[in-house]
Design a protein around this motif. Structure first.
Motif, PDB file in Angstrom:
ATOM      1  N   TYR A 284      -4.764  -1.134  50.552  1.00  0.00           N
ATOM      2  CA  TYR A 284      -4.179   0.167  50.879  1.00  0.00           C
ATOM      3  C   TYR A 284      -3.431   0.682  49.652  1.00  0.00           C
ATOM      4  O   TYR A 284      -2.740  -0.082  48.964  1.00  0.00           O
ATOM      5  N   THR A 285      -3.593   1.983  49.367  1.00  0.00           N
ATOM      6  CA  THR A 285      -2.939   2.622  48.222  1.00  0.00           C
ATOM      7  C   THR A 285      -2.340   3.952  48.646  1.00  0.00           C
ATOM      8  O   THR A 285      -3.007   4.738  49.333  1.00  0.00           O
ATOM      9  N   HIS A 286      -1.106   4.194  48.233  1.00  0.00           N
ATOM     10  CA  HIS A 286      -0.408   5.426  48.604  1.00  0.00           C
ATOM     11  C   HIS A 286       0.443   5.894  47.428  1.00  0.00           C
ATOM     12  O   HIS A 286       1.193   5.118  46.843  1.00  0.00           O
ATOM     13  N   LEU A 287       0.296   7.169  47.072  1.00  0.00           N
ATOM     14  CA  LEU A 287       1.102   7.777  46.007  1.00  0.00           C
ATOM     15  C   LEU A 287       1.585   9.137  46.468  1.00  0.00           C
ATOM     16  O   LEU A 287       0.789   9.973  46.900  1.00  0.00           O
ATOM     17  N   THR A 288       2.884   9.350  46.396  1.00  0.00           N
ATOM     18  CA  THR A 288       3.494  10.619  46.794  1.00  0.00           C
ATOM     19  C   THR A 288       4.292  11.189  45.635  1.00  0.00           C
ATOM     20  O   THR A 288       5.056  10.470  44.984  1.00  0.00           O
ATOM     21  N   GLN A 289       4.110  12.471  45.371  1.00  0.00           N
ATOM     22  CA  GLN A 289       4.898  13.153  44.353  1.00  0.00           C
ATOM     23  C   GLN A 289       4.942  14.646  44.673  1.00  0.00           C
ATOM     24  O   GLN A 289       4.350  15.090  45.659  1.00  0.00           O
ATOM     25  N   THR A 290       5.628  15.401  43.860  1.00  0.00           N
ATOM     26  CA  THR A 290       5.796  16.839  44.102  1.00  0.00           C
ATOM     27  C   THR A 290       4.777  17.629  43.294  1.00  0.00           C
ATOM     28  O   THR A 290       4.657  17.450  42.091  1.00  0.00           O
ATOM     29  N   ILE A 291       4.046  18.495  43.990  1.00  0.00           N
ATOM     30  CA  ILE A 291       3.109  19.416  43.349  1.00  0.00           C
ATOM     31  C   ILE A 291       3.382  20.814  43.902  1.00  0.00           C
ATOM     32  O   ILE A 291       3.415  21.006  45.106  1.00  0.00           O
ATOM     33  N   ALA A 292       3.603  21.744  42.993  1.00  0.00           N
ATOM     34  CA  ALA A 292       3.895  23.131  43.390  1.00  0.00           C
ATOM     35  C   ALA A 292       5.066  23.196  44.351  1.00  0.00           C
ATOM     36  O   ALA A 292       5.075  23.977  45.309  1.00  0.00           O
ATOM     37  N   GLY A 293       6.071  22.373  44.113  1.00  0.00           N
ATOM     38  CA  GLY A 293       7.291  22.409  44.897  1.00  0.00           C
ATOM     39  C   GLY A 293       7.233  21.692  46.226  1.00  0.00           C
ATOM     40  O   GLY A 293       8.213  21.717  46.980  1.00  0.00           O
ATOM     41  N   GLN A 294       6.116  21.040  46.551  1.00  0.00           N
ATOM     42  CA  GLN A 294       5.979  20.360  47.831  1.00  0.00           C
ATOM     43  C   GLN A 294       5.664  18.886  47.624  1.00  0.00           C
ATOM     44  O   GLN A 294       4.882  18.528  46.736  1.00  0.00           O
ATOM     45  N   ASN A 300      -3.971   8.337  49.182  1.00  0.00           N
ATOM     46  CA  ASN A 300      -3.657   7.721  50.467  1.00  0.00           C
ATOM     47  C   ASN A 300      -4.966   7.232  51.070  1.00  0.00           C
ATOM     48  O   ASN A 300      -5.687   7.978  51.716  1.00  0.00           O
ATOM     49  N   TYR A 301      -5.306   5.970  50.823  1.00  0.00           N
ATOM     50  CA  TYR A 301      -6.588   5.477  51.292  1.00  0.00           C
ATOM     51  C   TYR A 301      -6.556   3.979  51.582  1.00  0.00           C
ATOM     52  O   TYR A 301      -5.756   3.232  51.021  1.00  0.00           O
ATOM     53  N   GLU A 302      -7.417   3.575  52.520  1.00  0.00           N
ATOM     54  CA  GLU A 302      -7.711   2.172  52.752  1.00  0.00           C
ATOM     55  C   GLU A 302      -9.066   1.874  52.133  1.00  0.00           C
ATOM     56  O   GLU A 302      -9.901   2.771  51.992  1.00  0.00           O
ATOM     57  N   GLU A 303      -9.270   0.630  51.805  1.00  0.00           N
ATOM     58  CA  GLU A 303     -10.577   0.214  51.322  1.00  0.00           C
ATOM     59  C   GLU A 303     -10.933  -1.144  51.900  1.00  0.00           C
ATOM     60  O   GLU A 303     -10.082  -2.008  52.088  1.00  0.00           O
ATOM     61  N   ILE A 304     -12.201  -1.292  52.210  1.00  0.00           N
ATOM     62  CA  ILE A 304     -12.737  -2.558  52.692  1.00  0.00           C
ATOM     63  C   ILE A 304     -13.888  -2.963  51.778  1.00  0.00           C
ATOM     64  O   ILE A 304     -14.783  -2.151  51.508  1.00  0.00           O
ATOM     65  N   GLY A 305     -13.851  -4.186  51.289  1.00  0.00           N
ATOM     66  CA  GLY A 305     -14.872  -4.613  50.359  1.00  0.00           C
ATOM     67  C   GLY A 305     -15.391  -6.003  50.670  1.00  0.00           C
ATOM     68  O   GLY A 305     -14.750  -6.791  51.381  1.00  0.00           O
ATOM     69  N   PHE A 306     -16.571  -6.294  50.144  1.00  0.00           N
ATOM     70  CA  PHE A 306     -17.186  -7.615  50.275  1.00  0.00           C
ATOM     71  C   PHE A 306     -17.772  -8.000  48.925  1.00  0.00           C
ATOM     72  O   PHE A 306     -18.477  -7.195  48.300  1.00  0.00           O
ATOM     73  N   SER A 307     -17.490  -9.218  48.491  1.00  0.00           N
ATOM     74  CA  SER A 307     -18.079  -9.754  47.272  1.00  0.00           C
ATOM     75  C   SER A 307     -18.820 -11.040  47.610  1.00  0.00           C
ATOM     76  O   SER A 307     -18.306 -11.878  48.362  1.00  0.00           O
ATOM     77  N   TYR A 308     -20.011 -11.166  47.045  1.00  0.00           N
ATOM     78  CA  TYR A 308     -20.785 -12.394  47.229  1.00  0.00           C
ATOM     79  C   TYR A 308     -21.020 -13.008  45.855  1.00  0.00           C
ATOM     80  O   TYR A 308     -21.598 -12.367  44.963  1.00  0.00           O
ATOM     81  N   TYR A 309     -20.563 -14.243  45.657  1.00  0.00           N
ATOM     82  CA  TYR A 309     -20.624 -14.911  44.370  1.00  0.00           C
ATOM     83  C   TYR A 309     -21.836 -15.849  44.320  1.00  0.00           C
ATOM     84  O   TYR A 309     -21.880 -16.857  45.018  1.00  0.00           O
TER      85      TYR A 309
END
Length: 346
Positions: A284-294, A300-309
């Motif tokens: 999960y990744t989340h970044l909040t900041q101010t753009i145009a005064g708001q 803001n996203y989740e990710e699901i991954g699979f790796s096969y070695y």
């Protein structure tokens, strides 16, 4: 099937059935050692966002050289380069630094290196693919890879526990031909990694950097960028858990005239070896900041991954990004993404 797809799958199949492993050690004699390493990643993005839909295959490789000067002193050099299969403008030197090392005094190097804040943020930079991350921007002060860094590192023992200490200084760059977000003044940073046990560690990093006159006049930067990062990591043979929190008095992902308020991010990553070959992961990744005064959720996203070695050198992976951002701004990506690929490491 287009030539674009044919190239992608040809690279994948070639890597998968190649019976050879490239040599790693190039030289090892008379106190001199030279290692050659690299990674080839054949991958494809699938997304409704046109700029992110398509081939993203690339190669990076490097050399690490060491030379024993005396019994206790050693000099070393590290160079790394990346090559994009689809966009030559992305071809660039990733790392290039030279230093000396002593078991009692630690190591000291200078050149293009990882910013000291990456000591913390790197622990969540281990998903199969979606490393947009909220924080690790290239040539953006001391947050990712950057120029003109002097870095001192030393391992200590405190209360019979391992502590890794780093201090870093960044010289003002020649900013005349660089984009605003890639400029920097003088800066200083430090990091501390405390290993409570061999599996559990806490990490801290902080930096303060001067901005350039152009950044202040044309992009609203404050005179100084101050950043703090904190992380917690657990790593066993099967389970990997990591979380990172960052905050800065200026925007982390720069936008014009949006760089004068705080930015916050947090990331989490969990990976588990389900079998000796298959490793699912969730993040999960989340970044909040101010753009145009708001106050705006930039990421803001989740990710699901699979790796096969297949072995220690080769893996195939699949990663899906569930994007939670819903914003009309054309500067913010709101699309989901699917990434598939194969990688070979030596």
């Amino acid at each position: 099937m287009t030539l674009h797809y044919l190239r992608y799958y040809f690279i994948s199949i070639t890597l998968l059935f190649s019976p050879y492993s490239l040599a790693v050690n190039v030289l090892n004699q008379d106190g001199k050692n030279l290692d050659f390493y690299g990674t080839i990643i054949a991958r494809r993005f699938t997304s409704n966002n046109i700029k992110d839909d398509g081939d993203r295959s690339y190669l990076y490789f490097g050399l690490i050289g060491k030379h024993d000067l005396t019994h206790n002193w050693q000099t070393y050099a590290h160079w790394e380069y990346t090559v994009s299969a689809s966009d030559a403008s992305r071809n660039a030197t990733r790392l290039a630094f030279l230093g000396v090392d002593n078991p009692y005094w630690g190591s000291l190097d200078i050149g293009r290196n990882w910013g000291v804040l990456y000591d913390v943020t790197s622990i969540t930079d281990r998903s199969p693919l979606f490393r947009e991350m909220s924080y690790n921007y290239i040539d953006n002060f001391m947050r990712g890879r950057a120029l003109n860094l002097v870095t001192w590192r030393k391992n200590l023992s405190v209360f019979q526990q391992t502590v890794k200490l780093a201090m870093q200084y960044q010289f003002k760059s020649n900013n005349g031909n660089r984009a605003l977000r890639q400029q920097n003044g003088n800066g200083i940073g430090t990091s501390l990694s405390w290993f409570f046990t061999p599996k559990l560690s806490a990490l801290f990093a902080a930096s303060s950097s001067e901005t350039t006159f152009s950044q202040q006049q044309n992009a609203g930067y404050k005179k100084n960028i101050r950043t703090l990062a904190e992380g917690l990591k657990y790593q066993s043979k099967k389970l990997y858990l990591a979380t990172v929190f960052t905050q800065s008095n200026d925007a982390i992902n720069p936008q014009p005239r949006s760089n004068n308020t705080n930015a916050f991010s947090y990331e989490a990553l969990a990976k588990y070896m389900l079998t000796d070959k298959l490793q699912p992961s969730i993040g999960y990744t989340h970044l909040t900041q101010t753009i145009a005064g708001q106050r705006t959720r930039v990421l803001n996203y989740e990710e699901i991954g699979f790796s096969y070695y297949f072995n220690k050198n080769m893996q195939i992976f699949l990663d899906y990004k569930f994007n939670n951002v819903r914003n009309s701004s054309t500067r913010i990506d709101c699309a989901d993404k699917l990434d598939t690929g194969i990688s070979y490491h030596w």
